[in-house]
Design an enzyme around this catalytic site. Structure first.
Site, short mmCIF file in Angstrom:
data_model
loop_
_atom_site.label_atom_id
_atom_site.label_comp_id
_atom_site.label_asym_id
_atom_site.label_seq_id
_atom_site.Cartn_x
_atom_site.Cartn_y
_atom_site.Cartn_z
N LYS A 173 -51.87 12.91 -15.41
CA LYS A 173 -52.94 11.46 -15.13
C LYS A 173 -52.52 11.20 -13.65
CE LYS A 173 -52.19 7.48 -16.55
NZ LYS A 173 -52.61 6.40 -17.26
C1 R5P Z 1 -50.98 1.38 -14.88
O1 R5P Z 1 -50.73 0.55 -15.62
C2 R5P Z 1 -51.26 2.79 -16.50
O2 R5P Z 1 -50.83 4.09 -15.85
C3 R5P Z 1 -52.43 3.12 -16.62
O3 R5P Z 1 -52.81 4.02 -17.94
C4 R5P Z 1 -53.59 3.85 -15.66
O4 R5P Z 1 -53.70 3.11 -14.55
C5 R5P Z 1 -54.70 4.00 -16.36
O5 R5P Z 1 -55.45 2.15 -16.60
P1 R5P Z 1 -57.24 2.20 -15.34
O6 R5P Z 1 -58.41 2.85 -16.37
O7 R5P Z 1 -56.94 0.68 -16.31
O8 R5P Z 1 -56.08 2.13 -14.01
#
Ligand code: R5P
Length: 271
Positions: A173
């Site tokens: 990711k």
């Molecule tokens: C951080 O808290 C996590 O990796 C989140 O899952 C990631 O940042 C994705 O969430 P967002 O779309 O809110 O950035």
């Protein structure tokens, strides 16, 4: 890939090879994030539209009904809070054994390339992959940037994503960025994008998803731009249209508008 690993991956990544993951793991270092203050209240209406839900084991055990038929991506790194300037000092905070006990589909851990704790977080990843391989548990590496959001460019994200894949992450990711295709091309495992902080307009969110898909992402693992929206269900449906139905941004905006109207009518009928 062994059967168990392959089966877990295919629960999260649908038969078209794509996925809409709903990220709800922010509390692990941000506490009760806006609109995720009561996790179950935020998550439950979105479950039918999420291919996977990303949470910590605490939220899983307290706020996700075991009867809900949705794959879980378990956050297993942490150890820091938003009060610290340097967010990179993470360790593994849940074992693969507990992940197996919880019957999750994958575990997720952040790596912080180029920081004071680069080596520690990369070694965390290598240990998790070793254990994950033993139990048939896929590992997602997250190319975290902490508070340094400006780091999100193709050069940095390509480096961090490639290192994650080389160490053995089964899925990465990262963030969308200009020239994102270079990040996707240089990462020999499936790549999903996070959304980051809430964007100014719905169109900005849908543009990001559209461009990421065009440039090689297999989907999103997105949180705030969905559940901080005034119409979270409409937003996740619009995102699904792009990811799973090859919708354009204009078509996705139509999906968003239609579903907003439905939500407004249903709210009006309750008043
Ligand atoms: C951080 O808290 C996590 O990796 C989140 O899952 C990631 O940042 C994705 O969430 P967002 O779309 O809110 O950035």
């Amino acid at each position: 890939m062994d059967w168990g690993m392959s089966n877990r991956m295919s629960r999260m990544i649908k038969s078209d090879g794509k996925t809409v993951m709903l990220a709800c793991d922010h509390g692990y270092f941000m506490g009760p994030t806006r609109k995720l203050e009561v996790p179950r209240r935020t998550i439950e209406p979105l479950v039918p539209y999420a291919d996977t839900i990303a949470v910590t084991r605490g939220v899983l055990r307290t706020s996700i009904d075991p009867k809900w038929d949705v794959p879980i991506l378990l956050r297993v790194s942490g150890g820091v809070s938003i009060l610290k300037e340097d967010l990179s000092d993470e360790e593994i905070t849940a074992s693969v054994k507990d992940a197996v006990r919880l019957n999750v589909s994958a575990v997720a851990l952040s790596i912080f390339v180029g920081t004071a704790h680069e080596k520690q977080t990369l070694v965390n990843l290598s240990k998790l992959v070793d254990e994950g391989e033993e139990y048939g548990m896929p590992v997602m590496a997250i190319t975290a940037v902490g508070k340094e959001l400006e780091k999100r460019d193709a050069r940095y994200l390509s480096l961090a994503s490639r290192i994650a894949a080389e160490i053995g992450a089964h899925i990465v990711k990262t963030y969308y960025c200009e020239n994102f295709h270079k990040v996707a091309e240089g990462t020999p495992v499936p790549v999903v994008v996070a959304g980051g902080p809430k964007m100014n307009t719905d169109e900005d969110v849908l543009n990001l998803v559209y461009n990421a898909m065009q440039e090689g992402a297999i989907g999103v693992d997105m949180g705030r731009n969905i559940w901080q929206s005034d119409y979270p269900v409409a937003m996740i449906k619009a995102i699904r249209a792009i990811v799973h139905e090859n919708a354009t941004v204009k078509e996705a905006l139509d999906v968003l508008r239609e579903n907003k109207s439905v939500a407004q009518l249903s709210a009006a009928s309750k008043n």
